[in-house]
Design a protein around this motif. Structure first.
Motif, PDB file in Angstrom:
ATOM      1  N   ALA A 126       0.827  -1.205   0.000  1.00  0.00           N
ATOM      2  CA  ALA A 126       0.000   0.000   0.000  1.00  0.00           C
ATOM      3  C   ALA A 126       0.863   1.258   0.000  1.00  0.00           C
ATOM      4  CB  ALA A 126      -0.941  -0.001   1.196  1.00  0.00           C
ATOM      5  N   VAL A 127       1.971   1.221   0.739  1.00  0.00           N
ATOM      6  CA  VAL A 127       2.901   2.358   0.735  1.00  0.00           C
ATOM      7  C   VAL A 127       3.383   2.623  -0.692  1.00  0.00           C
ATOM      8  CG1 VAL A 127       5.202   3.125   1.443  1.00  0.00           C
ATOM      9  CG2 VAL A 127       3.676   2.096   3.115  1.00  0.00           C
ATOM     10  N   GLU A 128       3.636   1.550  -1.399  1.00  0.00           N
ATOM     11  CA  GLU A 128       4.190   1.668  -2.754  1.00  0.00           C
ATOM     12  C   GLU A 128       3.138   1.992  -3.813  1.00  0.00           C
ATOM     13  OE1 GLU A 128       6.483  -1.318  -5.861  1.00  0.00           O
ATOM     14  OE2 GLU A 128       6.883  -1.495  -3.714  1.00  0.00           O
ATOM     15  N   ASN A 129       1.913   1.441  -3.639  1.00  0.00           N
ATOM     16  CA  ASN A 129       0.932   1.501  -4.723  1.00  0.00           C
ATOM     17  C   ASN A 129      -0.307   2.346  -4.471  1.00  0.00           C
ATOM     18  OD1 ASN A 129       2.548  -0.326  -6.174  1.00  0.00           O
ATOM     19  ND2 ASN A 129       1.528  -2.081  -5.229  1.00  0.00           N
ATOM     20  N   ALA A 130      -0.559   2.754  -3.228  1.00  0.00           N
ATOM     21  CA  ALA A 130      -1.793   3.489  -2.925  1.00  0.00           C
ATOM     22  C   ALA A 130      -1.884   4.792  -3.718  1.00  0.00           C
ATOM     23  CB  ALA A 130      -1.878   3.781  -1.430  1.00  0.00           C
ATOM     24  N   THR A 131      -3.066   5.062  -4.230  1.00  0.00           N
ATOM     25  CA  THR A 131      -3.305   6.320  -4.931  1.00  0.00           C
ATOM     26  C   THR A 131      -3.755   7.384  -3.931  1.00  0.00           C
ATOM     27  OG1 THR A 131      -5.642   5.811  -5.315  1.00  0.00           O
ATOM     28  CG2 THR A 131      -4.040   5.029  -6.965  1.00  0.00           C
ATOM     29  N   ASP A 132      -3.825   8.626  -4.373  1.00  0.00           N
ATOM     30  CA  ASP A 132      -4.320   9.697  -3.512  1.00  0.00           C
ATOM     31  C   ASP A 132      -5.762   9.417  -3.087  1.00  0.00           C
ATOM     32  OD1 ASP A 132      -1.913  11.013  -3.727  1.00  0.00           O
ATOM     33  OD2 ASP A 132      -2.582  12.375  -5.311  1.00  0.00           O
ATOM     34  N   GLU A 133      -6.533   8.795  -3.990  1.00  0.00           N
ATOM     35  CA  GLU A 133      -7.927   8.463  -3.682  1.00  0.00           C
ATOM     36  C   GLU A 133      -7.996   7.383  -2.601  1.00  0.00           C
ATOM     37  OE1 GLU A 133     -12.068   8.688  -3.833  1.00  0.00           O
ATOM     38  OE2 GLU A 133     -10.513  10.019  -4.611  1.00  0.00           O
ATOM     39  N   ASP A 134      -7.097   6.385  -2.667  1.00  0.00           N
ATOM     40  CA  ASP A 134      -7.036   5.347  -1.630  1.00  0.00           C
ATOM     41  C   ASP A 134      -6.754   5.967  -0.271  1.00  0.00           C
ATOM     42  OD1 ASP A 134      -7.394   3.180  -3.405  1.00  0.00           O
ATOM     43  OD2 ASP A 134      -5.246   3.147  -3.878  1.00  0.00           O
ATOM     44  N   ILE A 135      -5.799   6.882  -0.228  1.00  0.00           N
ATOM     45  CA  ILE A 135      -5.415   7.540   1.026  1.00  0.00           C
ATOM     46  C   ILE A 135      -6.576   8.373   1.565  1.00  0.00           C
ATOM     47  CG2 ILE A 135      -3.910   9.327   1.990  1.00  0.00           C
ATOM     48  CD1 ILE A 135      -1.692   8.231   0.163  1.00  0.00           C
ATOM     49  N   LYS A 136      -7.287   9.034   0.682  1.00  0.00           N
ATOM     50  CA  LYS A 136      -8.449   9.838   1.087  1.00  0.00           C
ATOM     51  C   LYS A 136      -9.518   8.960   1.727  1.00  0.00           C
ATOM     52  CE  LYS A 136     -12.108  12.798  -0.796  1.00  0.00           C
ATOM     53  NZ  LYS A 136     -12.692  13.374  -2.044  1.00  0.00           N
ATOM     54  N   LYS A 137      -9.810   7.816   1.110  1.00  0.00           N
ATOM     55  CA  LYS A 137     -10.837   6.910   1.625  1.00  0.00           C
ATOM     56  C   LYS A 137     -10.437   6.341   2.987  1.00  0.00           C
ATOM     57  CE  LYS A 137     -12.751   5.465  -2.830  1.00  0.00           C
ATOM     58  NZ  LYS A 137     -12.917   4.333  -3.780  1.00  0.00           N
ATOM     59  N   LEU A 138      -9.175   5.990   3.151  1.00  0.00           N
ATOM     60  CA  LEU A 138      -8.701   5.471   4.432  1.00  0.00           C
ATOM     61  C   LEU A 138      -8.811   6.535   5.519  1.00  0.00           C
ATOM     62  CD1 LEU A 138      -5.620   3.455   3.159  1.00  0.00           C
ATOM     63  CD2 LEU A 138      -7.491   2.498   4.522  1.00  0.00           C
ATOM     64  N   LYS A 139      -8.462   7.752   5.188  1.00  0.00           N
ATOM     65  CA  LYS A 139      -8.523   8.850   6.151  1.00  0.00           C
ATOM     66  C   LYS A 139      -9.975   9.109   6.572  1.00  0.00           C
ATOM     67  CE  LYS A 139      -5.646  12.167   5.529  1.00  0.00           C
ATOM     68  NZ  LYS A 139      -4.933  13.373   5.033  1.00  0.00           N
ATOM     69  N   GLU A 140     -10.880   9.057   5.613  1.00  0.00           N
ATOM     70  CA  GLU A 140     -12.308   9.266   5.916  1.00  0.00           C
ATOM     71  C   GLU A 140     -12.840   8.143   6.804  1.00  0.00           C
ATOM     72  OE1 GLU A 140     -14.035   9.491   2.062  1.00  0.00           O
ATOM     73  OE2 GLU A 140     -13.623  11.635   1.810  1.00  0.00           O
ATOM     74  N   ASN A 141     -12.372   6.932   6.561  1.00  0.00           N
ATOM     75  CA  ASN A 141     -12.801   5.795   7.375  1.00  0.00           C
ATOM     76  C   ASN A 141     -12.356   5.969   8.817  1.00  0.00           C
ATOM     77  OD1 ASN A 141     -11.778   2.995   8.593  1.00  0.00           O
ATOM     78  ND2 ASN A 141     -13.620   2.597   7.399  1.00  0.00           N
ATOM     79  N   ILE A 142     -11.111   6.378   9.017  1.00  0.00           N
ATOM     80  CA  ILE A 142     -10.593   6.570  10.379  1.00  0.00           C
ATOM     81  C   ILE A 142     -11.363   7.678  11.086  1.00  0.00           C
ATOM     82  CG2 ILE A 142      -8.585   7.307  11.720  1.00  0.00           C
ATOM     83  CD1 ILE A 142      -6.835   5.883   9.647  1.00  0.00           C
TER      84      ILE A 142
END
Length: 244
Positions: A126-142
């Motif tokens: 995930a560190v290597e492949n996550a997109t900005d959209e992936d990071i946004k969704k994870l942040k919203e989930n937290i």
């Protein structure tokens, strides 16, 4: 055209081992064809009569093998349409593996080692492949996860939010195989996750912290943070479950 497709299937070139039953011979033949990519997800396979002719076995043996392959999630039997190699967008195969794993009754150490090993690789990918959209969704989930529940079944709500976090983590790897393995792991641990929320209450501060720790290396795209994140996550989880 159907029989032309049948001739392209090299089942005829496979020889049964002396120790194999007819059913095992059929199952192992499918396994070999999948491993060599002679059979692929979505491929239609011959009917019972044709398979019995191809393998030189009884229709009863074919029928029994088809039941097993269906239960294992290898094939999809569609009434009136035929039988197909199951596509990869289903959890049936993983569910059968999960059932087998449950029967093993693994020790606490085996469980923690397994989860840590899988989760470590998930975070690295995930560190290597996550997109900005992936990071946004994870942040919203937290953020949602950190909000106190207004429902009576707060533990179940937080469990669902927790599973969604791990689903998003798996998706952030952008590796379909790893995503499915991680989904299998988290489905196994689901009852223990629910137990941890019944202990924490409306705001699961320990779990929120753990998710934040796992997310941080991804957000900062820093692989050097992964090992520490896995260690802290495992330590907190063991504490929540009172396991050693």
């Amino acid at each position: 055209m159907y029989y032309e497709r049948r001739r392209k299937m090299p089942f005829e070139n496979i020889q049964a081992k002396k120790s194999e039953s007819a059913v095992d011979f059929i199952i192992n033949s499918f396994k070999t064809q999948l491993e060599t990519h002679e059979l692929k997800p979505g491929d239609k396979i011959p009917n019972e009569t044709e398979l019995a002719d191809i393998f030189s076995v009884s229709r009863g043996s074919v029928r029994e093998a088809m039941k097993i392959l269906s239960a294992l999630g290898v094939i999809d039997i569609q009434r009136g349409n035929g039988t197909f190699i199951r596509k990869a967008d289903t959890s049936v195969g993983i569910d059968s593996v999960l059932f087998t794993f449950l029967l093993m009754n693994p020790s606490s150490k085996e469980m923690f080692d397994f989860r840590a090993a899988v989760e470590r690789e998930v975070i690295y990918l995930a560190v290597e492949n996550a997109t900005d959209e992936d990071i946004k969704k994870l942040k919203e989930n937290i953020k949602l996860f950190s909000t106190p529940s207004q429902k009576e079944n707060a533990a179940n709500e937080k469990e669902n939010q927790d599973m969604e976090f791990h689903r998003l983590l798996g998706a952030a790897t952008h590796n379909g195989f790893m995503e499915r393995i991680y989904s299998f792991a988290m489905n196994y641990f689901k009852p223990l996750i629910l137990r941890s929320y019944k202990k924490q209450g409306e705001v699961p501060e320990d779990s929120v912290h753990t998710h934040s720790v796992l997310f941080e290396p991804i957000e900062k795209r820093d692989k050097n943070m992964v090992e520490k994140a896995i260690e802290e996550s495992s330590r907190t989880w063991q504490y929540l479950l009172d396991l050693k």
